[in-house]
Design a protein around this motif. Structure first.
Motif, mmCIF file in Angstrom:
data_model
loop_
_atom_site.group_PDB
_atom_site.id
_atom_site.type_symbol
_atom_site.label_atom_id
_atom_site.label_comp_id
_atom_site.label_asym_id
_atom_site.label_seq_id
_atom_site.Cartn_x
_atom_site.Cartn_y
_atom_site.Cartn_z
ATOM 1 N N LYS A 1 14.241 81.048 88.020
ATOM 2 C CA LYS A 1 14.064 82.384 87.449
ATOM 3 C C LYS A 1 15.316 82.910 86.743
ATOM 4 C CE LYS A 1 9.894 82.659 89.124
ATOM 5 N NZ LYS A 1 8.733 82.547 88.198
ATOM 6 N N LYS A 2 16.486 82.308 87.050
ATOM 7 C CA LYS A 2 17.738 82.770 86.459
ATOM 8 C C LYS A 2 18.436 81.612 85.758
ATOM 9 C CE LYS A 2 18.546 86.388 89.909
ATOM 10 N NZ LYS A 2 19.475 86.899 90.952
ATOM 11 N N PRO A 3 19.052 81.870 84.595
ATOM 12 C CA PRO A 3 19.756 80.813 83.878
ATOM 13 C C PRO A 3 20.795 80.133 84.769
ATOM 14 C CG PRO A 3 19.541 82.748 82.490
ATOM 15 C CD PRO A 3 19.060 83.151 83.847
ATOM 16 N N GLN B 1 20.029 77.990 87.186
ATOM 17 C CA GLN B 1 19.383 77.445 88.383
ATOM 18 C C GLN B 1 18.788 76.072 88.083
ATOM 19 O OE1 GLN B 1 16.547 80.550 89.444
ATOM 20 N NE2 GLN B 1 17.924 81.316 91.033
ATOM 21 N N THR C 1 17.167 79.523 79.686
ATOM 22 C CA THR C 1 16.746 80.908 79.455
ATOM 23 C C THR C 1 15.228 80.973 79.561
ATOM 24 O OG1 THR C 1 16.933 82.820 77.966
ATOM 25 C CG2 THR C 1 16.505 80.692 76.933
ATOM 26 N N LYS D 1 11.598 83.940 79.118
ATOM 27 C CA LYS D 1 11.102 85.253 78.700
ATOM 28 C C LYS D 1 9.656 85.399 79.157
ATOM 29 C CE LYS D 1 11.361 89.079 76.066
ATOM 30 N NZ LYS D 1 11.519 88.948 74.606
ATOM 31 N N LYS E 1 9.975 79.183 78.482
ATOM 32 C CA LYS E 1 11.224 78.781 79.116
ATOM 33 C C LYS E 1 11.924 77.731 78.259
ATOM 34 C CE LYS E 1 10.325 79.458 84.078
ATOM 35 N NZ LYS E 1 10.226 78.785 85.405
#
Length: 223
Positions: A64-66, A68, A81, A83, A102
């Motif tokens: 869910k987070k850049p 990871q 990244t 959206k 993604k």
């Protein structure tokens, strides 16, 4: 002395009233509720099966987070990244929803190198993942491709044949059928440029007699 005590008590009563009058406004309470409702929701088993369970690509549902990463028997995926889109497009009887996009870096397991070899000679690469829903609201067959052509601001251009997920989202939809899944396009040839947007061109919509019912649409999605 008695007079002084009365003054002190009076001051305390006034102070107590002031503190008692400070209450959270309805607006602040509503805002807190809104923030709570926007907390990440747990992925349902149905959604997980539709968007993340692929025989060739690592399950990225936890990313869910850049930065990871996740590793499984299929390889290692790192999120660059993403959206959330959740936008609905209508093509007559066809309802087309783009859920999320993604940008991932992927290092497939050695056992899957042959699968990806027709698409890239690299042992690891970046790719765009597009998760979609397609619903046919007609009782008759329709033909539709959610991504006929794919393009990025970095100059990458591909067609539906270069989709790496191969979940059969393009083509025939039976009456009232719903298709859910993901499409993926390798975008490693970016020459150091950052991907800021992608453009997808859908197909036209055809009936079972190959008669065109609806025009294709070009859709731009920004990261």
């Amino acid at each position: 002395m008695k007079h002084s005590l009365m003054i002190i008590l009076f001051v305390f009563l006034l102070t107590g009233c002031s503190f008692g009058s400070i209450q959270p406004s309805p607006e602040r309470t509503d805002t807190k509720s809104e923030n709570t409702s926007k907390a990440p929701q747990k992925i349902s088993a149905v959604d997980h099966e539709a968007y993340y369970n692929s025989p060739q690509v690592t399950d990225d549902s936890t990313l869910k987070k850049p930065g990871q990463s996740v590793t499984d028997e299929k390889g290692e995926a790192t999120l660059k990244t993403m959206k959330q889109i959740n936008k609905v497009y209508h093509f007559g009887d066809i309802e087309y929803t783009i859920k999320e996009i993604k940008l991932l870096h992927y290092r497939p397991d050695y056992s899957l190198i042959d699968y990806f070899h027709p698409l890239t000679e690299d042992e690891e690469f970046d790719f765009i993942k597009i998760s979609v829903d397609i619903k046919n609201h007609s009782k008759e067959k329709r033909n539709f491709a959610p991504v006929a052509l794919f393009e990025t601001n970095t100059g990458v251009k591909m067609d539906w044949k270069q989709d790496m997920y191969l979940e059969h989202l393009n083509g025939e939809l039976q009456g009232s059928q719903v298709k859910r899944g993901s499409l993926g396009f390798i975008v490693d040839q970016t020459k150091g440029k950052e991907i800021e947007w992608i453009k997808i061109l859908t197909s036209d919509v055809f009936n079972d007699q190959q008669e065109k019912l609806e025009e294709a649409q070009k859709i731009q999605l920004n990261f």
